[in-house]
Scaffold this motif. Structure first.
Motif, PDB file in Angstrom:
ATOM      1  N   VAL A  85       0.805  -1.091  -0.099  1.00  0.00           N
ATOM      2  CA  VAL A  85       0.106  -0.040   0.202  1.00  0.00           C
ATOM      3  C   VAL A  85       1.013   1.148   0.082  1.00  0.00           C
ATOM      4  O   VAL A  85       1.812   1.264   0.671  1.00  0.00           O
ATOM      5  CB  VAL A  85      -0.988  -0.093   1.350  1.00  0.00           C
ATOM      6  N   ARG A  86       0.676   1.966  -0.781  1.00  0.00           N
ATOM      7  CA  ARG A  86       1.570   3.377  -0.803  1.00  0.00           C
ATOM      8  C   ARG A  86       0.500   4.435  -0.265  1.00  0.00           C
ATOM      9  O   ARG A  86      -0.613   4.899  -0.405  1.00  0.00           O
ATOM     10  CB  ARG A  86       1.585   3.804  -2.481  1.00  0.00           C
ATOM     11  N   PHE A  87       1.120   5.040   0.967  1.00  0.00           N
ATOM     12  CA  PHE A  87       0.625   6.013   1.728  1.00  0.00           C
ATOM     13  C   PHE A  87       1.506   7.394   1.520  1.00  0.00           C
ATOM     14  O   PHE A  87       2.547   7.405   1.226  1.00  0.00           O
ATOM     15  CB  PHE A  87       0.693   5.842   3.073  1.00  0.00           C
ATOM     16  N   SER A  88       0.514   8.493   1.238  1.00  0.00           N
ATOM     17  CA  SER A  88       1.139   9.748   1.899  1.00  0.00           C
ATOM     18  C   SER A  88       1.005   9.971   3.107  1.00  0.00           C
ATOM     19  O   SER A  88      -0.194  10.021   3.856  1.00  0.00           O
ATOM     20  CB  SER A  88       0.540  10.903   1.073  1.00  0.00           C
ATOM     21  N   ALA A  89       2.416   9.753   3.947  1.00  0.00           N
ATOM     22  CA  ALA A  89       2.106   9.913   5.383  1.00  0.00           C
ATOM     23  C   ALA A  89       1.789  11.311   5.927  1.00  0.00           C
ATOM     24  O   ALA A  89       0.953  11.124   7.268  1.00  0.00           O
ATOM     25  CB  ALA A  89       3.603   9.674   5.743  1.00  0.00           C
ATOM     26  N   THR A  90       1.752  12.343   5.468  1.00  0.00           N
ATOM     27  CA  THR A  90       1.286  13.303   5.678  1.00  0.00           C
ATOM     28  C   THR A  90       0.715  14.469   4.531  1.00  0.00           C
ATOM     29  O   THR A  90       1.328  14.427   3.550  1.00  0.00           O
ATOM     30  CB  THR A  90       2.373  14.386   6.524  1.00  0.00           C
ATOM     31  N   ASP A  91      -0.425  15.222   4.989  1.00  0.00           N
ATOM     32  CA  ASP A  91      -0.927  16.390   3.919  1.00  0.00           C
ATOM     33  C   ASP A  91       0.051  17.397   4.083  1.00  0.00           C
ATOM     34  O   ASP A  91      -0.064  18.346   3.176  1.00  0.00           O
ATOM     35  CB  ASP A  91      -2.427  16.603   3.998  1.00  0.00           C
ATOM     36  N   TRP A  92       0.935  17.504   4.981  1.00  0.00           N
ATOM     37  CA  TRP A  92       1.607  18.913   5.257  1.00  0.00           C
ATOM     38  C   TRP A  92       0.844  19.935   5.435  1.00  0.00           C
ATOM     39  O   TRP A  92       1.186  21.053   5.112  1.00  0.00           O
ATOM     40  CB  TRP A  92       2.651  19.223   3.940  1.00  0.00           C
ATOM     41  N   ALA A 139      -4.301  -2.132   8.123  1.00  0.00           N
ATOM     42  CA  ALA A 139      -3.966  -2.707   6.833  1.00  0.00           C
ATOM     43  C   ALA A 139      -3.364  -4.046   6.648  1.00  0.00           C
ATOM     44  O   ALA A 139      -3.530  -4.775   6.082  1.00  0.00           O
ATOM     45  CB  ALA A 139      -3.452  -1.767   5.627  1.00  0.00           C
ATOM     46  N   ARG A 140      -2.259  -3.912   7.540  1.00  0.00           N
ATOM     47  CA  ARG A 140      -1.495  -5.144   7.699  1.00  0.00           C
ATOM     48  C   ARG A 140      -2.532  -6.243   8.332  1.00  0.00           C
ATOM     49  O   ARG A 140      -2.448  -7.546   7.636  1.00  0.00           O
ATOM     50  CB  ARG A 140      -0.293  -4.956   8.692  1.00  0.00           C
ATOM     51  N   ASP A 141      -3.149  -5.939   9.121  1.00  0.00           N
ATOM     52  CA  ASP A 141      -3.939  -7.208   9.610  1.00  0.00           C
ATOM     53  C   ASP A 141      -5.287  -7.416   8.627  1.00  0.00           C
ATOM     54  O   ASP A 141      -5.545  -8.754   8.537  1.00  0.00           O
ATOM     55  CB  ASP A 141      -4.657  -6.615  11.002  1.00  0.00           C
ATOM     56  N   ALA A 142      -5.487  -6.670   7.623  1.00  0.00           N
ATOM     57  CA  ALA A 142      -6.392  -6.924   6.706  1.00  0.00           C
ATOM     58  C   ALA A 142      -5.775  -7.600   5.561  1.00  0.00           C
ATOM     59  O   ALA A 142      -6.590  -8.110   4.539  1.00  0.00           O
ATOM     60  CB  ALA A 142      -7.178  -5.630   6.219  1.00  0.00           C
ATOM     61  N   GLY A 143      -4.416  -7.499   5.365  1.00  0.00           N
ATOM     62  CA  GLY A 143      -3.735  -8.595   4.378  1.00  0.00           C
ATOM     63  C   GLY A 143      -2.812  -7.977   3.552  1.00  0.00           C
ATOM     64  O   GLY A 143      -2.224  -8.459   2.750  1.00  0.00           O
ATOM     65  N   ALA A 144      -2.341  -6.720   4.181  1.00  0.00           N
ATOM     66  CA  ALA A 144      -1.181  -5.938   3.310  1.00  0.00           C
ATOM     67  C   ALA A 144      -0.007  -6.233   3.889  1.00  0.00           C
ATOM     68  O   ALA A 144       0.137  -6.726   5.048  1.00  0.00           O
ATOM     69  CB  ALA A 144      -1.260  -4.446   3.260  1.00  0.00           C
ATOM     70  N   ASP A 145       0.902  -6.298   2.937  1.00  0.00           N
ATOM     71  CA  ASP A 145       2.390  -6.576   3.621  1.00  0.00           C
ATOM     72  C   ASP A 145       3.444  -5.564   3.711  1.00  0.00           C
ATOM     73  O   ASP A 145       4.091  -5.546   4.639  1.00  0.00           O
ATOM     74  CB  ASP A 145       3.025  -7.571   2.467  1.00  0.00           C
ATOM     75  N   VAL A 146       3.663  -4.766   3.002  1.00  0.00           N
ATOM     76  CA  VAL A 146       4.644  -3.688   3.148  1.00  0.00           C
ATOM     77  C   VAL A 146       4.088  -2.280   2.877  1.00  0.00           C
ATOM     78  O   VAL A 146       3.221  -2.150   1.889  1.00  0.00           O
ATOM     79  CB  VAL A 146       5.878  -3.906   2.099  1.00  0.00           C
ATOM     80  N   PHE A 147       4.551  -1.230   3.108  1.00  0.00           N
ATOM     81  CA  PHE A 147       3.937   0.265   3.150  1.00  0.00           C
ATOM     82  C   PHE A 147       5.117   0.802   2.440  1.00  0.00           C
ATOM     83  O   PHE A 147       5.965   1.267   2.945  1.00  0.00           O
ATOM     84  CB  PHE A 147       3.363   0.554   4.554  1.00  0.00           C
ATOM     85  N   ASP A 148       4.726   1.605   1.420  1.00  0.00           N
ATOM     86  CA  ASP A 148       5.424   2.608   0.585  1.00  0.00           C
ATOM     87  C   ASP A 148       4.937   3.969   0.953  1.00  0.00           C
ATOM     88  O   ASP A 148       4.006   4.263   0.819  1.00  0.00           O
ATOM     89  CB  ASP A 148       5.116   2.031  -0.942  1.00  0.00           C
ATOM     90  N   ILE A 149       5.865   4.654   1.767  1.00  0.00           N
ATOM     91  CA  ILE A 149       5.726   5.884   2.482  1.00  0.00           C
ATOM     92  C   ILE A 149       6.305   7.085   1.549  1.00  0.00           C
ATOM     93  O   ILE A 149       7.513   7.279   1.414  1.00  0.00           O
ATOM     94  CB  ILE A 149       6.257   5.942   3.661  1.00  0.00           C
ATOM     95  N   SER A 150       5.356   7.681   1.144  1.00  0.00           N
ATOM     96  CA  SER A 150       5.533   8.975   0.283  1.00  0.00           C
ATOM     97  C   SER A 150       4.802  10.038   1.206  1.00  0.00           C
ATOM     98  O   SER A 150       4.732   9.898   2.398  1.00  0.00           O
ATOM     99  CB  SER A 150       5.150   8.802  -1.223  1.00  0.00           C
TER     100      SER A 150
END
Length: 361
Positions: free
Chosen positions: A232-239, A256-267
């Motif tokens: 899952v790619r997240f924007s960690a903040t709206d700034w 999301a990890r508990d729902a089945g995601a594995d790694v989080f791509d943080i932008s």
């Protein structure tokens, strides 16, 4: 540097990635207009990264429905013909030893826009090939037309579209899936209180604002089974004051990890205009660290990572499990090979045609 973890394989579910140097999704706005099909440009663009030694190559934001495209020139994966078009790309990436990933996306209120190098700006009118955008609330992104608020049937349809595209992606040979919940696109729009003013079960509390993303993660995981890595790619903040932030990202990443995601791509960023972003080398790495620590989840870091030494330090210091590169890959699609050479790491996946470049002299 011969012991750097940057070149240590990483296994996620059933997929082993040969190193921690990954290619971030980068929109090319070069699909055949109106049909979302791949072209020779995409084959050469993405294929060069696999040839260049990257561990994971992620295709640009690929729309799960026609109205989910950012621009009329975006790639899509809402029909079987599009899936077949991707097959030659995934086949070539596999022939080079790289894993093939795809970012599945819906642009929401930021859909139907002109591509960046067009002379026009803002929303493409319907009579010029555009369409009505949708969003969690009828709040326009600055400079764009206002979206229509999705009703519950529309939300259900978005989840169904993500699932259908995920299944097509697997059929097309993709090894890794990523859901795009960043940069102000639809899933991010639901997450942020700055773009989501709903009063039903999809708005208000963090649990409600995260509901669409978590439904999508859970439904995709159920559809594709247990073997497929899901990012899952997240924007960690709206700034922005009172916007989406690192703590909310950490909480939702754990859900999301508990729902089945594995790694989080943080932008970061993309959901608001006129904000101040402290751009500089590795400026988003602290955000990835925060989410990893506070969400207890694996992360990749992205954002002005431009040198082999910098990339190696991020992984070796435990700041992220992997690095994603964007613009530096455009400048040098063979960054991974160059990094191995500069850092003195022996790898066994230099293309035979390029083996002379691996020699020390």
């Amino acid at each position: 540097m011969t012991g750097t973890a940057l070149f240590t394989p990483l296994t996620i579910r059933s997929v082993s990635l040969r190193n921690r140097i990954w290619v971030a999704p980068m929109c090319q706005y070069s699909a055949d207009a109106e049909d979302g099909m791949t072209t020779d440009w995409h084959l050469v663009h993405l294929g060069s990264f696999g040839q260049g030694g990257a561990g994971l190559v992620i295709t640009e934001a690929t729309a799960v429905s026609p109205e989910g495209r950012i621009s009329p020139q975006d790639l899509g994966l809402w029909n079987d013909e599009q899936a077949e078009g991707f097959r030659r790309i995934t086949d070539f990436l596999h022939s080079q030893g790289a894993a093939a990933g795809i970012q599945l996306a819906h642009a929401g209120r930021k859909a139907s826009t002109y591509r960046p190098w067009a002379s026009e700006r803002g929303t493409v009118p319907v009579d010029a090939g555009g369409w009505q955008s949708v969003g969690p609330s009828p709040i326009a992104f600055p400079g764009y037309a206002a979206p229509v608020e999705l009703d519950r049937a529309g939300i259900d349809g978005v989840v169904d579209d993500f699932v259908a595209s995920a299944l097509r992606a697997i059929d097309a040979g993709f090894d890794v899936l990523e859901l795009h919940a960043a940069h102000g696109y639809l899933l991010h729009q639901f997450l942020s209180p700055l773009s989501n003013e709903r009063t039903d079960e999809y708005g208000g509390s963090l649990e409600n604002r995260a509901r669409l993303l978590l439904r999508a993660v859970s439904a995709v995981r159920q559809a594709v089974g247990d073997d497929v890595p899901l990012l899952v790619r997240f924007s960690a903040t709206d700034w922005a004051i009172d916007g989406w932030d690192e703590q909310q990202t950490s909480t939702v990443a754990a859900w999301a990890r508990d729902a089945g995601a594995d790694v989080f791509d943080i932008s970061s960023g993309g959901n608001t205009a006129g904000v101040t972003i402290p751009v500089g080398p590795g400026y988003q790495v602290p955000l990835a660290e925060f989410v990893a620590t506070n969400g207890d989840v694996p992360v990749s870091a992205v954002g002005l990572i431009t040198t082999p030494a910098q990339a190696a330090a991020i992984v070796d210091e435990g700041r992220a499990d992997a690095v994603m590169l964007g613009r530096e890959m455009l400048r040098d699609p063979h960054f991974a090979l160059r990094a191995a050479h500069e850092l003195g790491v022996a790898i066994d996946y230099w293309p035979s045609q390029y083996i002379r470049a691996s020699w020390p002299e």
